[in-house]
Design a protein around this motif. Structure first.
Motif, PDB file in Angstrom:
ATOM      1  N   PRO A 167       0.799  -1.229   0.000  1.00  0.00           N
ATOM      2  CA  PRO A 167       0.000   0.000   0.000  1.00  0.00           C
ATOM      3  C   PRO A 167       0.828   1.273   0.000  1.00  0.00           C
ATOM      4  N   GLY A 168       2.159   1.168   0.184  1.00  0.00           N
ATOM      5  CA  GLY A 168       3.000   2.358   0.188  1.00  0.00           C
ATOM      6  C   GLY A 168       2.625   3.307   1.317  1.00  0.00           C
ATOM      7  N   GLN A 169       2.567   4.595   1.017  1.00  0.00           N
ATOM      8  CA  GLN A 169       2.257   5.583   2.040  1.00  0.00           C
ATOM      9  C   GLN A 169       0.832   5.440   2.563  1.00  0.00           C
ATOM     10  N   SER A 170      -0.013   4.735   1.812  1.00  0.00           N
ATOM     11  CA  SER A 170      -1.397   4.547   2.244  1.00  0.00           C
ATOM     12  C   SER A 170      -1.509   3.644   3.464  1.00  0.00           C
ATOM     13  N   ALA A 171      -0.429   2.969   3.829  1.00  0.00           N
ATOM     14  CA  ALA A 171      -0.467   2.046   4.969  1.00  0.00           C
ATOM     15  C   ALA A 171      -0.901   2.743   6.249  1.00  0.00           C
ATOM     16  N   GLN A 172      -0.681   4.050   6.324  1.00  0.00           N
ATOM     17  CA  GLN A 172      -1.052   4.793   7.535  1.00  0.00           C
ATOM     18  C   GLN A 172      -2.550   4.718   7.806  1.00  0.00           C
ATOM     19  N   HIS A 173      -3.354   4.536   6.744  1.00  0.00           N
ATOM     20  CA  HIS A 173      -4.802   4.456   6.923  1.00  0.00           C
ATOM     21  C   HIS A 173      -5.228   3.154   7.608  1.00  0.00           C
ATOM     22  N   LEU A 174      -4.385   2.143   7.549  1.00  0.00           N
ATOM     23  CA  LEU A 174      -4.760   0.840   8.081  1.00  0.00           C
ATOM     24  C   LEU A 174      -4.900   0.853   9.594  1.00  0.00           C
ATOM     25  N   THR A 175      -4.268   1.804  10.259  1.00  0.00           N
ATOM     26  CA  THR A 175      -4.411   1.877  11.707  1.00  0.00           C
ATOM     27  C   THR A 175      -5.854   2.166  12.106  1.00  0.00           C
ATOM     28  N   GLN A 176      -6.604   2.799  11.196  1.00  0.00           N
ATOM     29  CA  GLN A 176      -8.009   3.074  11.482  1.00  0.00           C
ATOM     30  C   GLN A 176      -8.787   1.765  11.601  1.00  0.00           C
ATOM     31  N   LEU A 177      -8.486   0.796  10.730  1.00  0.00           N
ATOM     32  CA  LEU A 177      -9.131  -0.506  10.817  1.00  0.00           C
ATOM     33  C   LEU A 177      -8.679  -1.241  12.072  1.00  0.00           C
ATOM     34  N   GLN A 178      -7.378  -1.138  12.365  1.00  0.00           N
ATOM     35  CA  GLN A 178      -6.831  -1.829  13.523  1.00  0.00           C
ATOM     36  C   GLN A 178      -7.491  -1.343  14.809  1.00  0.00           C
ATOM     37  N   ARG A 179      -7.789  -0.049  14.871  1.00  0.00           N
ATOM     38  CA  ARG A 179      -8.439   0.501  16.068  1.00  0.00           C
ATOM     39  C   ARG A 179      -9.855  -0.053  16.253  1.00  0.00           C
ATOM     40  N   HIS A 180     -10.477  -0.501  15.152  1.00  0.00           N
ATOM     41  CA  HIS A 180     -11.817  -1.077  15.222  1.00  0.00           C
ATOM     42  C   HIS A 180     -11.781  -2.603  15.280  1.00  0.00           C
ATOM     43  N   SER A 181     -10.607  -3.174  15.582  1.00  0.00           N
ATOM     44  CA  SER A 181     -10.447  -4.628  15.707  1.00  0.00           C
ATOM     45  C   SER A 181     -10.865  -5.356  14.436  1.00  0.00           C
ATOM     46  N   PHE A 182     -10.632  -4.719  13.281  1.00  0.00           N
ATOM     47  CA  PHE A 182     -10.958  -5.327  11.994  1.00  0.00           C
ATOM     48  C   PHE A 182      -9.722  -6.088  11.511  1.00  0.00           C
ATOM     49  N   PRO A 183      -9.856  -7.391  11.165  1.00  0.00           N
ATOM     50  CA  PRO A 183      -8.677  -8.183  10.772  1.00  0.00           C
ATOM     51  C   PRO A 183      -7.987  -7.621   9.532  1.00  0.00           C
ATOM     52  N   VAL A 184      -6.697  -7.367   9.649  1.00  0.00           N
ATOM     53  CA  VAL A 184      -5.890  -6.819   8.560  1.00  0.00           C
ATOM     54  C   VAL A 184      -4.557  -7.549   8.528  1.00  0.00           C
ATOM     55  N   VAL A 185      -4.089  -7.871   7.327  1.00  0.00           N
ATOM     56  CA  VAL A 185      -2.731  -8.386   7.129  1.00  0.00           C
ATOM     57  C   VAL A 185      -2.080  -7.536   6.052  1.00  0.00           C
ATOM     58  N   LEU A 186      -0.837  -7.167   6.297  1.00  0.00           N
ATOM     59  CA  LEU A 186      -0.117  -6.254   5.414  1.00  0.00           C
ATOM     60  C   LEU A 186       1.032  -6.972   4.723  1.00  0.00           C
ATOM     61  N   VAL A 187       1.079  -6.885   3.389  1.00  0.00           N
ATOM     62  CA  VAL A 187       2.242  -7.329   2.608  1.00  0.00           C
ATOM     63  C   VAL A 187       2.940  -6.071   2.134  1.00  0.00           C
ATOM     64  N   ASP A 188       4.165  -5.837   2.621  1.00  0.00           N
ATOM     65  CA  ASP A 188       4.773  -4.540   2.349  1.00  0.00           C
ATOM     66  C   ASP A 188       6.289  -4.633   2.388  1.00  0.00           C
ATOM     67  N   ASP A 189       6.939  -3.700   1.689  1.00  0.00           N
ATOM     68  CA  ASP A 189       8.399  -3.605   1.753  1.00  0.00           C
ATOM     69  C   ASP A 189       8.847  -2.148   1.734  1.00  0.00           C
ATOM     70  N   GLN A 190       7.907  -1.228   1.833  1.00  0.00           N
ATOM     71  CA  GLN A 190       8.259   0.180   1.712  1.00  0.00           C
ATOM     72  C   GLN A 190       8.167   0.943   3.025  1.00  0.00           C
ATOM     73  N   ASN A 191       7.537   0.355   4.023  1.00  0.00           N
ATOM     74  CA  ASN A 191       7.371   1.036   5.295  1.00  0.00           C
ATOM     75  C   ASN A 191       7.696   0.090   6.443  1.00  0.00           C
ATOM     76  N   PRO A 192       8.115   0.620   7.585  1.00  0.00           N
ATOM     77  CA  PRO A 192       8.303  -0.227   8.759  1.00  0.00           C
ATOM     78  C   PRO A 192       6.977  -0.864   9.149  1.00  0.00           C
ATOM     79  N   PRO A 193       7.000  -2.072   9.730  1.00  0.00           N
ATOM     80  CA  PRO A 193       5.748  -2.703  10.174  1.00  0.00           C
ATOM     81  C   PRO A 193       4.972  -1.793  11.117  1.00  0.00           C
ATOM     82  N   ILE A 194       3.639  -1.803  10.983  1.00  0.00           N
ATOM     83  CA  ILE A 194       2.776  -0.992  11.833  1.00  0.00           C
ATOM     84  C   ILE A 194       2.415  -1.797  13.069  1.00  0.00           C
ATOM     85  N   GLU A 195       2.554  -1.186  14.225  1.00  0.00           N
ATOM     86  CA  GLU A 195       2.281  -1.886  15.475  1.00  0.00           C
ATOM     87  C   GLU A 195       0.861  -2.433  15.489  1.00  0.00           C
ATOM     88  N   GLY A 196       0.746  -3.707  15.808  1.00  0.00           N
ATOM     89  CA  GLY A 196      -0.563  -4.327  15.937  1.00  0.00           C
ATOM     90  C   GLY A 196      -1.120  -4.914  14.661  1.00  0.00           C
TER      91      GLY A 196
END
Length: 373
Positions: free
Chosen positions: A130-159
């Motif tokens: 997702p590139g820079q868009s990965a920052q939006h995924l924290t919104q799903l994480q805050r709602h306990s929505f299952p998310v898995v990230l395949v990425d190589d452009q950003n540090p892993p997002i906590e949680g």
């Protein structure tokens, strides 16, 4: 009737509830074998094709999975998505695909996340590069929505569970291979250094040079853009250096940039690998068919896709494996145990590298002359 039949019709014909039909179609164990056989026979006779959305509504659970991908023309997506589709096809889920444009990826990703949260139409999200868009995924994480990230452009997002390739190890292996062929003036054409992947690959390059006792020459390190144009531009800069200062080998941090190096070498009347050796990174489908075939680092895209979708299905189907404790503590507990999976890369040796001939020192030459005299 085959065109209009729905799950309620199947339930009426089988004299069972719609919930029983749903469980039978999803191969749940709590359905009487005779009842299951009767339902499946009626489904076949009526030509009924079950809708994942309808089954989800009846069972109170969505049977759809969101998959967020960059532009579908991106060459790295196809192999990964083929494996994702293969795993999903064997499950009771179906895919809802969202493609975000390269020009408006932040805006487009934000809209997708808002839609997912508003409708709850899908059970989970697989986000691919997702590139820079990965920052939006924290919104799903805050709602306990299952998310898995395949990425190589950003540090892993906590949680958020994360799967990626060993970029540093792959770059180290590429550079070490060139050193083993006798090269010491090895250039590195980087990707944009705002990305973690570019920094990781640069670190791997430096690791190999340091291990071999080769000083890092800043003049041989240039920043590209992961695209052929950037590779061509950087290669032109390297090839205009005085002959004694030119690199004998180039490590390009992406295959696309390596293609740009190939075109630049041709423009300068140089032959690969006779005049300059070249290694890429990614192993795009076309790399094996280039002339000459490109030596490169292969990313395990198929394995990344498989492990990512299997992990997401586990998060959806077996949340107790990851979430422990009261519901309101899910975020905290997952943050402590969110998987971080890094898969190894592979060196694909083809036709763009050659071994440098050993140089005979003056001392050795005089010694040979004395022995012959």
């Amino acid at each position: 009737m085959a065109e209009k039949i729905n799950i309620q019709d199947i339930a009426r014909l089988a004299n069972v509830s719609t919930g029983t039909v749903s469980r039978a179609l999803n191969n749940k164990p709590d359905v009487n074998p005779e009842t299951r056989e009767r339902i499946l026979r009626i489904v076949e006779e009526q030509g009924y094709v079950p809708s994942s959305t309808a089954i989800g509504l009846v069972s109170g659970r969505s049977r759809l999975i969101s998959v967020l991908v960059p532009a579908l023309t991106w060459p790295l997506v196809s192999e990964l998505m083929l494996k994702v589709a293969e795993i999903v096809e064997a499950s009771s889920y179906e895919i809802v695909l969202y493609s975000i444009s390269s020009s408006n990826h932040l805006r487009d990703c934000g809209k997708v996340i808002d839609r997912i949260l508003a409708t709850r139409m899908t059970a989970g999200l697989l986000a691919i590069f997702p590139g820079q868009s990965a920052q939006h995924l924290t919104q799903l994480q805050r709602h306990s929505f299952p998310v898995v990230l395949v990425d190589d452009q950003n540090p892993p997002i906590e949680g958020i569970p994360w799967i990626g390739a060993d970029n540093r190890g792959g770059a180290y292996e590429a550079t070490r291979y060139l050193i083993g062929l006798g090269h010491q003036r090895i250039a590195c054409i980087q990707g944009p250094m705002k990305y973690k992947v570019s920094n990781d690959r640069y670190q791997g390059y430096k690791d190999a040079l340091q291990e071999a006792g080769i000083p890092l020459d800043p003049a041989l390190v240039l920043e590209g853009d992961f695209m052929p144009v950037g590779g061509n531009k950087c290669a032109r800069t390297l090839l205009t250096l005085p002959k004694a200062e030119r690199p004998t080998a180039i490590f390009a941090q992406s295959d696309l940039m390596a293609y740009g190096v190939m075109s630049a070498a041709s423009e300068f009347g140089l032959s690969i690998p006779k005049d300059i050796s070249l290694v890429g990174f990614d192993d795009n489908p076309s790399s094996a068919h280039m002339q000459p075939a490109l030596t490169t680092i292969q990313q395990p895209f198929g394995a990344m896709g498989q492990q990512a979708i299997e992990l997401l299905l586990q998060l959806i189907e077996q949340p107790r494996l990851y979430y422990q404790g009261p519901y309101e503590n899910k975020r905290q507990i997952l943050s402590e145990h969110a998987p971080r999976i890094q898969l190894p890369t592979s060196l694909m040796i083809r036709d763009t590298c050659r071994k440098l001939p050993k140089r005979v020192s003056h001392t050795s030459y005089r010694h040979k002359q004395a022995m012959s005299g």
